[in-house]
Design an enzyme around this catalytic site. Structure first.
Site, mmCIF file in Angstrom:
data_model
loop_
_atom_site.group_PDB
_atom_site.id
_atom_site.type_symbol
_atom_site.label_atom_id
_atom_site.label_comp_id
_atom_site.label_asym_id
_atom_site.label_seq_id
_atom_site.Cartn_x
_atom_site.Cartn_y
_atom_site.Cartn_z
ATOM 1 N N ASP A 1 -15.708 2.311 5.928
ATOM 2 C CA ASP A 1 -14.621 3.268 5.681
ATOM 3 C C ASP A 1 -15.018 4.248 4.581
ATOM 4 O OD1 ASP A 1 -11.899 4.394 5.611
ATOM 5 O OD2 ASP A 1 -11.896 3.471 3.634
ATOM 6 N N ARG B 1 -15.433 12.452 6.891
ATOM 7 C CA ARG B 1 -14.217 13.118 7.406
ATOM 8 C C ARG B 1 -13.738 14.197 6.439
ATOM 9 N NH1 ARG B 1 -10.394 8.433 7.520
ATOM 10 N NH2 ARG B 1 -8.860 9.997 8.079
ATOM 11 N N LYS C 1 -9.052 -1.649 4.863
ATOM 12 C CA LYS C 1 -9.084 -2.102 3.470
ATOM 13 C C LYS C 1 -8.027 -3.170 3.225
ATOM 14 C CE LYS C 1 -9.064 2.240 2.566
ATOM 15 N NZ LYS C 1 -9.134 3.646 2.242
ATOM 16 N N SER D 1 -8.680 3.439 8.663
ATOM 17 C CA SER D 1 -9.167 3.516 7.282
ATOM 18 C C SER D 1 -8.286 2.680 6.356
ATOM 19 C CB SER D 1 -9.173 4.995 6.847
ATOM 20 O OG SER D 1 -9.328 5.120 5.470
ATOM 21 N N HIS E 1 0.855 -1.195 0.000
ATOM 22 C CA HIS E 1 0.000 0.000 0.000
ATOM 23 C C HIS E 1 0.884 1.236 0.000
ATOM 24 C CE1 HIS E 1 -3.447 2.552 0.820
ATOM 25 N NE2 HIS E 1 -2.683 3.190 1.685
HETATM 26 N N1 URA Z 1 -5.957 7.067 2.788
HETATM 27 C C1 URA Z 1 -6.979 6.320 3.236
HETATM 28 O O1 URA Z 1 -7.313 5.291 2.670
HETATM 29 N N2 URA Z 1 -7.632 6.741 4.350
HETATM 30 C C2 URA Z 1 -7.290 7.853 5.020
HETATM 31 O O2 URA Z 1 -7.905 8.157 6.020
HETATM 32 C C3 URA Z 1 -6.243 8.622 4.527
HETATM 33 C C4 URA Z 1 -5.576 8.206 3.400
#
Ligand code: URA
Length: 434
Positions: A161, A168, A187, A183, A82
């Site tokens: 999320d 947010r 994932k 968050s 990621h």
């Molecule tokens: N990337 C994400 O997937 N979530 C966040 O909160 C910030 C960056």
């Protein structure tokens, strides 16, 4: 339970229990907890923080809000990567085939680009015919057969999320470490891999502008990943200038192909892929040291197996794999235009985010989720931080759909560069390994 009590509890610096967090995320996902209450909770979390147990519970509750991919039908160790997002970040195009050629299984869900940052799916779609819309069965079968498959993120992966991030984004509560960590990790955990490497970008073109912020994020991400039972490692890397030499979908694919052919072995893109790849091989138990991992990855590139693995991926997902060996078959923009330097000296700054916006303005990125993109357009840099330049020398080549858009972009791109009359030290690319 009452949401008003939980908000007050967090507002006053209290700790939320596992049951309270589960109840809150379930209620918010189903719609019984309204946005205004969840917004207040996000602000309370931003101001008062959460301990590790709360962050892990929040992450787990978000994972369980949707589908959790069970990768057990895939044999072997499943690896994932990621990046917190940057400009010119084509790492997955190089890293995934490279480690798949070494035997790790890549069952990856990727996203599309938004704003100044690009997405792996858009880049892969530069290969004519390439599709990331696979059924779960096709996805598993492709990973078992080829060792690699990349599909678009399904709507049902951590839906809490998706809903929470949208909230947010409009309530000033994005920059909270517990909320960012839950968050990102929700994932990653829902995607089911065993080993995860995280590339936390730091600098002008990144979400985290300072090294301190990036360190705190990387430290929390790896800790929560490990607490959730995953093998997890992270790098903090520079995003004070775009990664590599290109920004724009097909242009980035061409650069990734060149790196997989072993060209530019000392460049930042190759350095990043070797470092992330080494962490993956070591965490997976395929290598005991950086030296060993480095040798395994180098052999995969030098033998051509990494490039062949990308061709296998492209063919398996309906794309024209001939373009892997003949990049001229990739989309090409009708207009190219040089951007000459107005000064003699050394490049002292390249505003990464602004370069990303130039590419977006040319049609290479999206302002809104549903915007179409032009795969052919973008920017090829010829100078990077610390490089010497003489007046009139080209700083970059723009690839555009029309003369007008090229002229407009050229002016903006020139403003992305700053110069110094005295030599400028090149910044270290890898800032920290966790
Ligand atoms: N990337 C994400 O997937 N979530 C966040 O909160 C910030 C960056």
């Amino acid at each position: 339970m009452k949401m008003t009590d939980l908000i007050a509890q967090k507002r006053d610096g209290g700790v939320l229990s596992t049951e309270e967090i589960q109840w809150m995320i379930q209620g918010f996902t189903e719609g019984s907890i309204p946005d205004y209450q969840m917004s207040a909770m996000c602000m309370a979390i931003l101001l008062k923080g959460m301990d590790d147990r709360e962050v892990l519970d929040l992450t787990t509750a978000m994972v369980n809000s949707g589908e959790v991919l069970d990768l057990s039908p895939i044999e072997g160790i499943k690896a994932d990567k990621h990046s917190t997002g940057g400009v010119g970040d084509k790492t997955s195009l190089v890293l995934c085939p490279m480690v798949a050629a070494c035997g790790l299984k890549i069952a990856k869900m990727s996203g599309r680009g938004l704003g100044h940052t690009g997405g792996t799916i858009d880049k892969l779609e530069s290969f004519p015919g390439f599709s990331t819309e696979l059924t779960e069965e096709q996805f598993f079968e492709n990973v078992n057969r080829h060792g690699i498959a990349i599909m678009g993120q399904t709507a049902d992966l951590a839906p809490a999320d998706k809903k929470l991030y949208a909230l947010r984004d409009v309530t000033g509560t994005v920059p909270s470490i517990p909320l960012i960590v839950s968050s990102i990790m929700s994932k990653k955990l829902a995607s089911g891999s065993d080993v995860i490497v995280l590339d936390v970008k730091c600098g002008d073109g990144a979400f985290m502008k300072t090294l301190e912020g990036a360190e705190e994020l990387a430290d929390n991400l790896t800790r929560i990943g490990r607490l959730a039972g995953k093998k997890c490692a992270a790098l903090i890397t520079d995003m004070d200038q775009p990664l590599g030499w290109t920004v724009g979908n097909a242009l980035e694919v061409k650069e990734a192909l060149a790196v997989l052919r072993g060209e530019d072995p000392e460049g930042d893109l190759m350095l990043l892929c070797m470092s992330l790849g080494s962490l993956l091989l070591m965490e997976a138990g395929y290598a005991d040291s950086y030296g060993e991992a480095d040798a395994i990855l180098r052999e995969a590139v030098e033998s051509g197996r990494a490039l062949d693995k990308l061709a296998e991926l492209v063919k398996a997902q309906g794309g024209d794999e001939r373009a892997v060996y003949d990049p001229e078959l990739l989309p090409r923009a009708p207009v190219t235009c040089e951007v000459p330097s107005t000064e003699t000296g050394y490049v002292s700054r390249i505003h990464a985010e602004a370069v990303g916006l130039v590419s977006m303005g040319l049609g290479g990125g999206r302002a809104k989720k549903e915007d179409p993109i032009d795969p052919a357009v973008g920017v090829v840099l010829h100078k990077k931080l610390g490089d010497a330049v003489t007046k009139g020398e080209s700083l970059a080549t723009l690839h555009a759909a029309s003369e007008d858009s090229a002229a407009e972009a050229a002016e903006k791109l020139r403003q992305c560069f700053e110069f110094s009359a005295v030599p400028v030290e090149k910044p270290p690319f890898i800032k920290k390994i966790l």
